[in-house]
Scaffold this motif. Sequence first.
Motif, short mmCIF file in Angstrom:
data_model
loop_
_atom_site.label_atom_id
_atom_site.label_comp_id
_atom_site.label_asym_id
_atom_site.label_seq_id
_atom_site.Cartn_x
_atom_site.Cartn_y
_atom_site.Cartn_z
N GLU B 22 6.14 -15.19 -68.02
CA GLU B 22 5.54 -16.13 -67.06
C GLU B 22 4.22 -16.72 -67.57
O GLU B 22 3.81 -17.79 -67.14
CB GLU B 22 5.28 -15.42 -65.72
N ARG B 23 3.55 -16.00 -68.47
CA ARG B 23 2.27 -16.53 -68.97
C ARG B 23 2.48 -17.72 -69.89
O ARG B 23 1.60 -18.55 -70.06
CB ARG B 23 1.51 -15.43 -69.72
N THR B 24 3.66 -17.79 -70.52
CA THR B 24 3.88 -18.85 -71.50
C THR B 24 5.00 -19.80 -71.10
O THR B 24 4.80 -21.00 -71.03
CB THR B 24 4.18 -18.25 -72.88
N ASN B 25 6.22 -19.29 -70.88
CA ASN B 25 7.41 -20.14 -70.65
C ASN B 25 7.43 -21.31 -71.63
O ASN B 25 7.60 -22.46 -71.26
CB ASN B 25 7.46 -20.67 -69.20
N GLU B 26 7.26 -20.98 -72.90
CA GLU B 26 7.22 -22.04 -73.92
C GLU B 26 8.50 -21.93 -74.75
O GLU B 26 8.77 -20.90 -75.36
CB GLU B 26 5.97 -21.83 -74.80
N LEU B 27 9.30 -23.02 -74.75
CA LEU B 27 10.65 -22.91 -75.31
C LEU B 27 10.80 -23.22 -76.79
O LEU B 27 11.65 -22.69 -77.44
CB LEU B 27 11.63 -23.77 -74.50
N GLU B 46 -1.48 -27.48 -74.33
CA GLU B 46 -2.84 -27.08 -73.96
C GLU B 46 -3.37 -26.07 -74.97
O GLU B 46 -2.62 -25.20 -75.43
CB GLU B 46 -2.85 -26.42 -72.57
N ASP B 48 -5.33 -23.46 -74.54
CA ASP B 48 -5.23 -22.04 -74.17
C ASP B 48 -3.78 -21.54 -74.16
O ASP B 48 -3.53 -20.34 -74.26
CB ASP B 48 -5.97 -21.71 -72.86
N GLN B 49 -2.82 -22.48 -74.08
CA GLN B 49 -1.41 -22.09 -74.20
C GLN B 49 -1.13 -21.55 -75.61
O GLN B 49 -0.35 -20.62 -75.80
CB GLN B 49 -0.51 -23.30 -73.90
N ARG B 52 -2.20 -18.02 -75.51
CA ARG B 52 -1.28 -17.19 -74.72
C ARG B 52 0.00 -16.90 -75.51
O ARG B 52 0.55 -15.80 -75.46
CB ARG B 52 -0.96 -17.87 -73.38
#
Lengths: 239, 84
Positions: B22-27, B46, B48-49, B52
Amino acid sequence: MTIRIAAVGDIHLSEHARGTYRAHLDGIDERADVLLVAGDLTRHGTVEEGQVVVDEFRDLGIPVVFVLGNHDYHSDAEQEIAAMLRTAGMYALDDSAEVLLDGRLGVAGGKGFGGGFAGKCASEFGEPETKAFVRHTREIADRWRIALKGLDTDHRIVLSHYSPVKETLAGEPPEIYPFLGSYLLAEAADAAGADLIVHGHAHAGTEKGVTPGGIRVRNVALPVLGRAYAIYCLGGEEL
Amino acid sequence: MDIWDPPHYVAARVQRAIAEDERTNELGIRVDIRGDHLFLQGQVCEEDQRERVAQVAAEAAPGMVVHNEVICVAVGEPGEQEVL
Ligand SMILES: [Fe+2]
Ligand SMILES: [Fe+2]
């Protein structure tokens, strides 16, 4: 008469982005007649993130048309997010169409879905899970056909999150193409007729492609564009 | 007893963690492993992403040295118009 279409997708606004995105849209009403946003508006699809999108995009002075993306479905709040956008005076397509600019422009579409591309795609066969996956895309494409045919406007655009063609996926690993789009979406647009298809979702893809029927396709995912939005002019030379 | 984890599965596990956490959800993050070095590549929206993503990767592969080569997309000025 020329219509200037601004388009971007995959802005993925989280709550950290509150108050930061609006600056990228300053002056857009002087550069474009309409803004299309091709889904993945949020990161997790929460109502709070939906509110950030509403606040960053409202009252731009031109019509703003959204579709949702897979991220916007993640928290099961997609209907609520769409309703919030509409309440704020913007458009959210859900396999539907809208007529804009006094009948000069029609925009049809929705999220779309995957399945792959002709000759290398899944079919409605076998396990129920496989059939449901492919059926979801087929039913979407059927609704797009109907939505497009109902548009009696000078120009017609399809707005999607998933890609209708594989050209605009170039740069993505070919193994994941079936999760990035489906040829059924292009087939629907080719059958009903459109001037342009705008999509997002493929962050590592390529901006420009064309359907088998000759409709121009543009992948406007923010990482692909590298700029706040693209502007496409329909209906002749820019004055 | 120590079980050897083939790098192939470690990379897959890290990539999945980055997508599902949930902190990232980066695909779209690519994960490569060379020995005990873990390389992350891709683009995020972003700054800060970026951090994370590295944090989630480090937690999913304890003991590995994480090299964060993910870049943050700069949102440029809207450019030239294209006449279709
Ligand atoms: Fe996206
Ligand atoms: Fe997406």
